[in-house]
Motif scaffolding. Structure first.
Motif, PDB file in Angstrom:
ATOM      1  N   ALA A  41       0.842  -1.208   0.000  1.00  0.00           N
ATOM      2  CA  ALA A  41       0.000   0.000   0.000  1.00  0.00           C
ATOM      3  C   ALA A  41       0.872   1.251   0.000  1.00  0.00           C
ATOM      4  O   ALA A  41       0.639   2.205  -0.751  1.00  0.00           O
ATOM      5  N   SER A  42       1.917   1.259   0.830  1.00  0.00           N
ATOM      6  CA  SER A  42       2.810   2.416   0.909  1.00  0.00           C
ATOM      7  C   SER A  42       3.464   2.685  -0.447  1.00  0.00           C
ATOM      8  O   SER A  42       3.492   3.821  -0.941  1.00  0.00           O
ATOM      9  N   ARG A  43       3.972   1.607  -1.057  1.00  0.00           N
ATOM     10  CA  ARG A  43       4.668   1.783  -2.346  1.00  0.00           C
ATOM     11  C   ARG A  43       3.700   2.165  -3.461  1.00  0.00           C
ATOM     12  O   ARG A  43       4.045   2.955  -4.345  1.00  0.00           O
ATOM     13  N   ALA A  44       2.487   1.605  -3.433  1.00  0.00           N
ATOM     14  CA  ALA A  44       1.512   1.920  -4.489  1.00  0.00           C
ATOM     15  C   ALA A  44       1.068   3.379  -4.387  1.00  0.00           C
ATOM     16  O   ALA A  44       0.945   4.079  -5.402  1.00  0.00           O
ATOM     17  N   ILE A  45       0.834   3.861  -3.171  1.00  0.00           N
ATOM     18  CA  ILE A  45       0.441   5.273  -3.001  1.00  0.00           C
ATOM     19  C   ILE A  45       1.608   6.177  -3.416  1.00  0.00           C
ATOM     20  O   ILE A  45       1.419   7.199  -4.076  1.00  0.00           O
ATOM     21  N   HIS A  46       2.829   5.752  -3.057  1.00  0.00           N
ATOM     22  CA  HIS A  46       4.010   6.524  -3.448  1.00  0.00           C
ATOM     23  C   HIS A  46       4.122   6.635  -4.965  1.00  0.00           C
ATOM     24  O   HIS A  46       4.491   7.685  -5.502  1.00  0.00           O
ATOM     25  N   ALA A  47       3.783   5.555  -5.660  1.00  0.00           N
ATOM     26  CA  ALA A  47       3.914   5.524  -7.125  1.00  0.00           C
ATOM     27  C   ALA A  47       2.772   6.266  -7.825  1.00  0.00           C
ATOM     28  O   ALA A  47       2.835   6.505  -9.023  1.00  0.00           O
ATOM     29  N   ASN A  48       1.728   6.610  -7.076  1.00  0.00           N
ATOM     30  CA  ASN A  48       0.572   7.310  -7.652  1.00  0.00           C
ATOM     31  C   ASN A  48       0.277   8.575  -6.861  1.00  0.00           C
ATOM     32  O   ASN A  48      -0.759   8.671  -6.190  1.00  0.00           O
ATOM     33  N   PRO A  49       1.179   9.557  -6.878  1.00  0.00           N
ATOM     34  CA  PRO A  49       0.977  10.743  -6.032  1.00  0.00           C
ATOM     35  C   PRO A  49      -0.252  11.542  -6.461  1.00  0.00           C
ATOM     36  O   PRO A  49      -0.483  11.749  -7.653  1.00  0.00           O
ATOM     37  N   GLU A  50      -1.043  11.961  -5.475  1.00  0.00           N
ATOM     38  CA  GLU A  50      -2.266  12.716  -5.747  1.00  0.00           C
ATOM     39  C   GLU A  50      -2.287  13.954  -4.848  1.00  0.00           C
ATOM     40  O   GLU A  50      -1.929  13.889  -3.673  1.00  0.00           O
ATOM     41  N   LEU A  51      -2.751  15.070  -5.393  1.00  0.00           N
ATOM     42  CA  LEU A  51      -2.830  16.305  -4.609  1.00  0.00           C
ATOM     43  C   LEU A  51      -4.051  16.266  -3.688  1.00  0.00           C
ATOM     44  O   LEU A  51      -4.951  15.431  -3.845  1.00  0.00           O
ATOM     45  N   GLY A  52      -4.072  17.201  -2.737  1.00  0.00           N
ATOM     46  CA  GLY A  52      -5.148  17.274  -1.753  1.00  0.00           C
ATOM     47  C   GLY A  52      -6.529  17.305  -2.375  1.00  0.00           C
ATOM     48  O   GLY A  52      -6.765  18.060  -3.318  1.00  0.00           O
ATOM     49  N   TYR A  53      -7.436  16.528  -1.812  1.00  0.00           N
ATOM     50  CA  TYR A  53      -8.832  16.380  -2.246  1.00  0.00           C
ATOM     51  C   TYR A  53      -8.965  15.702  -3.604  1.00  0.00           C
ATOM     52  O   TYR A  53     -10.055  15.636  -4.156  1.00  0.00           O
ATOM     53  N   GLU A  54      -7.842  15.177  -4.142  1.00  0.00           N
ATOM     54  CA  GLU A  54      -7.916  14.406  -5.387  1.00  0.00           C
ATOM     55  C   GLU A  54      -7.417  12.978  -5.145  1.00  0.00           C
ATOM     56  O   GLU A  54      -7.104  12.258  -6.102  1.00  0.00           O
ATOM     57  N   GLU A  55      -7.347  12.562  -3.862  1.00  0.00           N
ATOM     58  CA  GLU A  55      -6.671  11.298  -3.552  1.00  0.00           C
ATOM     59  C   GLU A  55      -7.598  10.102  -3.712  1.00  0.00           C
ATOM     60  O   GLU A  55      -7.783   9.312  -2.780  1.00  0.00           O
ATOM     61  N   ARG A  56      -8.137   9.909  -4.895  1.00  0.00           N
ATOM     62  CA  ARG A  56      -9.086   8.809  -5.128  1.00  0.00           C
ATOM     63  C   ARG A  56      -8.399   7.444  -5.053  1.00  0.00           C
ATOM     64  O   ARG A  56      -8.939   6.497  -4.496  1.00  0.00           O
ATOM     65  N   PHE A  57      -7.192   7.363  -5.650  1.00  0.00           N
ATOM     66  CA  PHE A  57      -6.485   6.074  -5.673  1.00  0.00           C
ATOM     67  C   PHE A  57      -6.203   5.616  -4.238  1.00  0.00           C
ATOM     68  O   PHE A  57      -6.501   4.480  -3.861  1.00  0.00           O
ATOM     69  N   ALA A  58      -5.624   6.525  -3.433  1.00  0.00           N
ATOM     70  CA  ALA A  58      -5.279   6.161  -2.050  1.00  0.00           C
ATOM     71  C   ALA A  58      -6.537   5.843  -1.244  1.00  0.00           C
ATOM     72  O   ALA A  58      -6.578   4.863  -0.489  1.00  0.00           O
ATOM     73  N   HIS A  59      -7.568   6.657  -1.404  1.00  0.00           N
ATOM     74  CA  HIS A  59      -8.832   6.445  -0.688  1.00  0.00           C
ATOM     75  C   HIS A  59      -9.401   5.061  -0.997  1.00  0.00           C
ATOM     76  O   HIS A  59      -9.778   4.308  -0.095  1.00  0.00           O
ATOM     77  N   LEU A 114      -4.674   8.292  12.550  1.00  0.00           N
ATOM     78  CA  LEU A 114      -4.938   9.086  11.355  1.00  0.00           C
ATOM     79  C   LEU A 114      -4.000   8.720  10.206  1.00  0.00           C
ATOM     80  O   LEU A 114      -2.804   8.514  10.416  1.00  0.00           O
ATOM     81  N   CYS A 115      -4.581   8.664   9.012  1.00  0.00           N
ATOM     82  CA  CYS A 115      -3.817   8.376   7.796  1.00  0.00           C
ATOM     83  C   CYS A 115      -3.867   9.604   6.884  1.00  0.00           C
ATOM     84  O   CYS A 115      -4.945  10.021   6.473  1.00  0.00           O
ATOM     85  N   GLU A 116      -2.700  10.153   6.553  1.00  0.00           N
ATOM     86  CA  GLU A 116      -2.625  11.193   5.517  1.00  0.00           C
ATOM     87  C   GLU A 116      -2.131  10.515   4.248  1.00  0.00           C
ATOM     88  O   GLU A 116      -1.380   9.541   4.323  1.00  0.00           O
ATOM     89  N   TYR A 117      -2.485  11.043   3.082  1.00  0.00           N
ATOM     90  CA  TYR A 117      -2.024  10.428   1.826  1.00  0.00           C
ATOM     91  C   TYR A 117      -1.921  11.404   0.672  1.00  0.00           C
ATOM     92  O   TYR A 117      -1.835  11.006  -0.485  1.00  0.00           O
ATOM     93  N   ASP A 118      -1.948  12.710   0.923  1.00  0.00           N
ATOM     94  CA  ASP A 118      -1.791  13.662  -0.179  1.00  0.00           C
ATOM     95  C   ASP A 118      -0.302  13.887  -0.488  1.00  0.00           C
ATOM     96  O   ASP A 118       0.555  13.695   0.368  1.00  0.00           O
ATOM     97  N   ALA A 119      -0.040  14.279  -1.724  1.00  0.00           N
ATOM     98  CA  ALA A 119       1.329  14.496  -2.195  1.00  0.00           C
ATOM     99  C   ALA A 119       1.521  15.969  -2.550  1.00  0.00           C
ATOM    100  O   ALA A 119       0.599  16.789  -2.404  1.00  0.00           O
ATOM    101  N   LEU A 120       2.727  16.308  -3.008  1.00  0.00           N
ATOM    102  CA  LEU A 120       3.083  17.689  -3.343  1.00  0.00           C
ATOM    103  C   LEU A 120       3.144  17.865  -4.855  1.00  0.00           C
ATOM    104  O   LEU A 120       3.525  16.937  -5.569  1.00  0.00           O
TER     105      LEU A 120
END
Ligand SMILES: [Zn+2]
Ligand SMILES: [Zn+2]
Length: 397
Positions: A24-42, A81-87
């Protein structure tokens, strides 16, 4: 089950989940998403929660990429708490993929013993930390009303008890003057650009007399149309930062006074907006973070006080949550010492073996801390007594 048996059980559960968590960590890392667009991680995180037999509320608390899941039926309710947004541009350079997977692992492991231990755990997906204040939107909708304590870990270049999180507020300012021909009849004009320039200089003078931890930075966003027209409309954008939400309030007024003084000198009108969500400073719960540090030490991680070691300065919406419930935001080492967050090099560490180790250790240390909060009534009572001494009277939502 006694505390030791419960702690052993959650650590074994994290080990059993390890391949899924690291994936999960690596997949989210490979698919960075900006705030409020984190559909993949969600979607990925909620699927993993449901695969383990829990119900995940998708788009929780009115925020489309937030989620919430609960286990246990009675006892103290502890949120992980889980954060998952990228830059933008540099992906997971803040390592939120590690926060997401560690939080997931801690929550699932604690969930597996919640009934036996007599506690409740929440796994909360909190989007848009980098900007947008996802936790604040969730809190406004009531997400933390039934929570007794909250925790997360954040990647860094060292194991630290806390982030040095200062409060921040964004300010927009407009000056409204009077246009005139700059050569033919300048006396008919009132110069909104002069007001902006004088306002900037007034703030520059103010900077000599603010606290060392305070920061004020501004830019011009509108400066006029043509040199031969006295500028009638100008605009600026400012960030005002101070050590705490409480000390931020008078600083905001001092900045506004500098700008208003410039408007008065130039005989122009000024309007302003305090925009967005102000991020509060972080009130780190000492009782909780001591428990966390004790549990991390069992895993071979020495968690140091930032004052004695090294510090990471920034601003986070976890600060706002720390005014609502007892909270901790320890930093977990993923990168070599000296590699700062929000750098390209840090993103590589967050997606590499250092990030993987932090996922597993962070999950275990937090799950064991949840056990401590459930089974040692004294710990939660001390955490709450400490929390009750926080500054009040400044709105955080
Ligand atoms: Zn971050
Ligand atoms: Zn960040």
């Amino acid at each position: 089950m006694d505390i030791e048996a419960l702690k052993q059980a959650v650590c074994e559960r994290v080990d059993a989940l390890a391949p899924r968590l690291v994936h999960a960590s690596r997949a989210i890392h490979a698919n960075p998403e900006l705030g409020y667009e984190e559909r993949f991680a969600h979607d990925l995180l909620t699927e993993l929660i449901e695969e383990q037999g829990l119900t995940a509320q998708r788009g929780a608390w009115g925020v489309s990429t937030a989620f919430d899941a609960q286990a246990g039926t009675s006892g103290p309710s502890i949120a992980v708490l889980c954060e998952y947004d990228a830059l933008p541009g540099i992906g997971h350079a803040c390592g939120h993929n590690v926060i997401a997977a560690a939080g997931l692992g801690a929550g699932l492991a604690a969930a597996s013993v919640a009934e036996a231990a007599g506690g409740r755990v929440r796994i909360m997906g909190t989007p848009a930390e980098e900007s947008g204040g996802g936790k604040v939107l969730m809190a406004r909708a009531g997400a933390f009303e039934d929570v007794d304590a909250a925790m997360m870990v954040h990647p860094a270049d060292a194991d630290l008890t806390a982030i040095d999180a200062i409060a921040i507020q964004q300010l927009l300012v407009q000056f409204h003057g009077k246009a005139a021909h700059a050569a033919a009849a300048p006396w008919n004009g009132r110069n909104a650009l002069d007001a902006a320039v004088l306002g900037y200089m007034n703030v520059a003078a103010l900077r000599q007399h603010i606290r060392p931890e305070e920061r004020i930075h501004g830019i011009f966003t509108r400066g006029g149309d043509k040199p031969n027209i006295v500028p009638s409309e100008t605009a600026m954008e400012w960030y005002v930062r101070s050590g705490t939400l409480e000390s931020l309030q008078p600083l905001m007024q001092r900045v506004l006074g500098c700008l208003q003084g410039a408007a008065d000198a130039c005989e122009v009108e000024m309007t302003h907006q305090w925009v967005g969500i102000s991020y509060a400073d972080m009130i780190d719960n000492v009782a909780m973070v001591q428990a966390y540090a004790g549990n991390a030490a069992r895993l071979g991680r020495v968690v140091l006080d930032p004052a004695a070691a090294h510090k990471v300065t920034g601003s986070t919406d976890m600060g706002n949550i720390s005014y609502l419930v007892p909270s901790i935001h320890p930093m977990i080492q993923v990168a070599e010492h000296g590699v700062p967050i929000h750098s390209v090099a840090f993103a590589e560490f967050a997606g590499g073996e250092g990030g993987d180790r932090a996922v597993i250790d962070g999950a275990k240390a937090m799950a064991m801390t949840v056990i401590d909060l459930w089974t040692s009534p004294d710990l939660l009572a001390r955490a709450k007594a400490e929390f009750d001494r926080r500054p009040t009277g400044v709105p955080v939502l």
